[in-house]
Motif scaffolding. Structure first.
Motif, PDB file in Angstrom:
ATOM      1  N   ALA A  11     122.744 129.925 -80.030  1.00  9.82           N
ATOM      2  CA  ALA A  11     122.724 128.507 -80.369  1.00  9.82           C
ATOM      3  C   ALA A  11     123.435 128.334 -81.710  1.00  9.82           C
ATOM      4  CB  ALA A  11     121.292 127.980 -80.453  1.00  9.82           C
ATOM      5  N   ILE A  12     123.853 127.117 -82.028  1.00 11.76           N
ATOM      6  CA  ILE A  12     124.584 126.824 -83.261  1.00 11.76           C
ATOM      7  C   ILE A  12     123.796 125.800 -84.078  1.00 11.76           C
ATOM      8  CG2 ILE A  12     126.741 125.963 -84.259  1.00 11.76           C
ATOM      9  CD1 ILE A  12     127.120 128.561 -82.801  1.00 11.76           C
ATOM     10  N   THR A  13     123.670 126.040 -85.384  1.00 10.41           N
ATOM     11  CA  THR A  13     122.982 125.076 -86.237  1.00 10.41           C
ATOM     12  C   THR A  13     123.847 123.834 -86.461  1.00 10.41           C
ATOM     13  OG1 THR A  13     123.811 126.080 -88.281  1.00 10.41           O
ATOM     14  CG2 THR A  13     121.720 126.904 -87.433  1.00 10.41           C
ATOM     15  N   ASP A  14     123.183 122.696 -86.614  1.00  7.36           N
ATOM     16  CA  ASP A  14     123.906 121.450 -86.854  1.00  7.36           C
ATOM     17  C   ASP A  14     124.174 121.269 -88.349  1.00  7.36           C
ATOM     18  OD1 ASP A  14     121.513 120.638 -87.970  1.00  7.36           O
ATOM     19  OD2 ASP A  14     121.179 118.964 -86.610  1.00  7.36           O
ATOM     20  N   ALA A  15     124.591 120.074 -88.737  1.00  7.43           N
ATOM     21  CA  ALA A  15     124.953 119.813 -90.132  1.00  7.43           C
ATOM     22  C   ALA A  15     123.778 119.977 -91.078  1.00  7.43           C
ATOM     23  CB  ALA A  15     125.535 118.407 -90.262  1.00  7.43           C
ATOM     24  N   ASP A  16     122.542 119.880 -90.563  1.00  8.91           N
ATOM     25  CA  ASP A  16     121.344 120.037 -91.382  1.00  8.91           C
ATOM     26  C   ASP A  16     120.739 121.432 -91.278  1.00  8.91           C
ATOM     27  OD1 ASP A  16     121.362 117.279 -92.215  1.00  8.91           O
ATOM     28  OD2 ASP A  16     120.614 116.762 -90.221  1.00  8.91           O
ATOM     29  N   GLY A  17     121.461 122.364 -90.633  1.00  8.86           N
ATOM     30  CA  GLY A  17     120.971 123.723 -90.492  1.00  8.86           C
ATOM     31  C   GLY A  17     119.971 123.911 -89.371  1.00  8.86           C
ATOM     32  N   ALA A  18     119.799 122.891 -88.508  1.00  8.27           N
ATOM     33  CA  ALA A  18     118.781 122.937 -87.461  1.00  8.27           C
ATOM     34  C   ALA A  18     119.373 123.378 -86.130  1.00  8.27           C
ATOM     35  CB  ALA A  18     118.118 121.581 -87.306  1.00  8.27           C
ATOM     36  N   PHE A  19     118.536 123.982 -85.299  1.00  5.67           N
ATOM     37  CA  PHE A  19     118.911 124.342 -83.932  1.00  5.67           C
ATOM     38  C   PHE A  19     117.699 124.143 -83.034  1.00  5.67           C
ATOM     39  CE2 PHE A  19     117.009 128.146 -85.666  1.00  5.67           C
ATOM     40  CZ  PHE A  19     116.272 128.676 -84.621  1.00  5.67           C
ATOM     41  N   THR A  20     117.949 124.022 -81.737  1.00  3.94           N
ATOM     42  CA  THR A  20     116.892 123.893 -80.743  1.00  3.94           C
ATOM     43  C   THR A  20     117.231 124.766 -79.544  1.00  3.94           C
ATOM     44  OG1 THR A  20     116.210 121.662 -81.376  1.00  3.94           O
ATOM     45  CG2 THR A  20     115.753 122.312 -79.112  1.00  3.94           C
ATOM     46  N   PHE A  21     116.196 125.399 -79.007  1.00  4.94           N
ATOM     47  CA  PHE A  21     116.360 126.256 -77.825  1.00  4.94           C
ATOM     48  C   PHE A  21     115.226 125.972 -76.849  1.00  4.94           C
ATOM     49  CE2 PHE A  21     115.249 130.349 -75.722  1.00  4.94           C
ATOM     50  CZ  PHE A  21     116.391 130.498 -74.951  1.00  4.94           C
ATOM     51  N   GLY A  22     115.557 125.845 -75.562  1.00  9.68           N
ATOM     52  CA  GLY A  22     114.546 125.656 -74.530  1.00  9.68           C
ATOM     53  C   GLY A  22     113.911 126.998 -74.177  1.00  9.68           C
ATOM     54  N   ILE A  23     112.593 127.112 -74.347  1.00 12.92           N
ATOM     55  CA  ILE A  23     111.871 128.365 -74.099  1.00 12.92           C
ATOM     56  C   ILE A  23     111.516 128.448 -72.608  1.00 12.92           C
ATOM     57  CG2 ILE A  23     109.800 129.691 -74.636  1.00 12.92           C
ATOM     58  CD1 ILE A  23     111.585 129.544 -77.026  1.00 12.92           C
ATOM     59  N   PRO A  24     112.162 129.336 -71.843  1.00 13.99           N
ATOM     60  CA  PRO A  24     111.943 129.334 -70.399  1.00 13.99           C
ATOM     61  C   PRO A  24     110.786 130.200 -69.921  1.00 13.99           C
ATOM     62  CG  PRO A  24     113.705 130.847 -70.924  1.00 13.99           C
ATOM     63  CD  PRO A  24     113.266 130.235 -72.228  1.00 13.99           C
ATOM     64  N   LYS A  25     110.247 131.053 -70.799  1.00 12.63           N
ATOM     65  CA  LYS A  25     109.319 132.081 -70.334  1.00 12.63           C
ATOM     66  C   LYS A  25     108.312 132.393 -71.431  1.00 12.63           C
ATOM     67  CE  LYS A  25     109.553 136.881 -68.515  1.00 12.63           C
ATOM     68  NZ  LYS A  25     108.902 136.663 -67.206  1.00 12.63           N
ATOM     69  N   ALA A  26     107.071 132.667 -71.022  1.00 10.40           N
ATOM     70  CA  ALA A  26     106.047 133.064 -71.985  1.00 10.40           C
ATOM     71  C   ALA A  26     106.367 134.440 -72.558  1.00 10.40           C
ATOM     72  CB  ALA A  26     104.677 133.083 -71.320  1.00 10.40           C
ATOM     73  N   GLY A  27     105.910 134.667 -73.781  1.00  7.66           N
ATOM     74  CA  GLY A  27     106.133 135.941 -74.460  1.00  7.66           C
ATOM     75  C   GLY A  27     106.698 135.724 -75.845  1.00  7.66           C
ATOM     76  N   PHE A  28     107.276 136.789 -76.408  1.00  4.01           N
ATOM     77  CA  PHE A  28     107.831 136.733 -77.759  1.00  4.01           C
ATOM     78  C   PHE A  28     109.335 136.499 -77.705  1.00  4.01           C
ATOM     79  CE2 PHE A  28     103.834 138.840 -78.483  1.00  4.01           C
ATOM     80  CZ  PHE A  28     103.428 138.379 -79.725  1.00  4.01           C
ATOM     81  N   TRP A  29     109.766 135.517 -78.489  1.00  2.00           N
ATOM     82  CA  TRP A  29     111.190 135.180 -78.599  1.00  2.00           C
ATOM     83  C   TRP A  29     111.651 135.384 -80.039  1.00  2.00           C
ATOM     84  CZ3 TRP A  29     114.449 133.950 -74.641  1.00  2.00           C
ATOM     85  CH2 TRP A  29     113.847 133.721 -73.391  1.00  2.00           C
TER      86      TRP A  29
END
Length: 262
Positions: A212-230
């Motif tokens: 994923a790529i951070t935006d102008a504010d340094g933020a990113f979002t990722f959809g978590i598809p599965k339980a466990g550790f990411w």
């Protein structure tokens, strides 16, 4: 710092390179605690998505615990241990983390720089993971002042599988725009007794590393598809760029725990 991306703005990028991402672990299987006690934690340098090669770790620089803004140095608790990875053995470390009062405990682990011979560079992955006792929120969304770190915008100890996770990347306390965030699933969490990977529950994605790529504010979002550790890793986001006359990639790593909703 408060702005999050929409899913469209944070669409995944699949790198053309093979899925061979180094990830520093700061791992314990139970992150939501009901009772006080000493929590055993393992620190391995590994390729967790493909249950792959593990790397020998040098003496860590620091193990710190943050609770309600107070820092406790736990470096003297670290002890070497052998990690029996699927394809090799490597030196890692273990320690116990004291948990007493209700709230969020931020574990910050700074390993020694690791020399990656194939790239002729050093890698230092400054890693954060979280524990919570009693369900009380007491600062999981606050930075702790590391040279580089990912600050979660969702509570990192109980992300719902199928929802999203967002974070902000900081370097010297400032947001970093346009940075690549490598994302990996811990497919075979280590057994705490044997220091061996358990049976894998997933494999690497086609197309290489998930990014994923951070935006102008340094933020990113990722959809978590599965339980466990990411795990989320921002490569080269730290201010230090050289170690012992060679290039240093000083990375920020964050681990979160996702659960299925039942």
């Amino acid at each position: 710092m408060t702005r999050t991306l929409t899913m469209a703005a944070a669409a995944l990028i699949l790198s053309a390179a093979p899925a061979l991402a180094h990830f520093q672990l700061a791992y314990t299987p139970e992150v939501n605690l009901e009772k006080p006690g000493e929590v055993s934690m393992k620190f391995f340098f590994w390729h967790p998505m493909e249950n792959g090669h593990a790397m020998d770790m040098g003496a860590p620089s620091e193990l710190a615990l943050y609770f309600k803004g107070e820092k406790t140095d736990l470096t003297d608790r670290l002890a070497p241990v052998t990690f029996h990875a699927a394809h090799n053995e490597a030196q890692g470390y273990e320690a116990t983390i004291p948990v007493k009062r209700n709230g969020d405990y931020i574990v910050a682990f700074t390993p020694a720089p690791y020399y990656e011979e194939s790239e002729d560079i050093y890698i230092q992955q400054i890693t954060k993971s979280y524990l919570n006792k009693g369900g009380a929120p007491t600062g999981w969304n606050e930075p702790v002042g590391l040279p580089t770190e990912i600050v979660p915008l969702n509570k990192p100890t109980n992300v719902i599988a199928g929802s999203t996770f967002s974070g902000v990347l900081l370097s010297d306390g400032e947001p970093v725009a346009g940075a690549e965030i490598e994302i990996e699933y811990m497919a075979a969490p280590p057994d705490m007794e044997t220091n061996r990977p358990t049976e894998p529950t997933a494999g690497p994605m086609p197309g290489g590393t998930v990014v994923a790529i951070t935006d102008a504010d340094g933020a990113f979002t990722f959809g978590i598809p599965k339980a466990g550790f990411w795990g989320f890793a921002a490569l080269g986001s730290g201010p230090a760029t050289e170690f012992e006359g060679k290039e240093l990639s000083q990375d920020a790593v964050l681990w979160v725990r996702a659960y299925d909703m039942e």
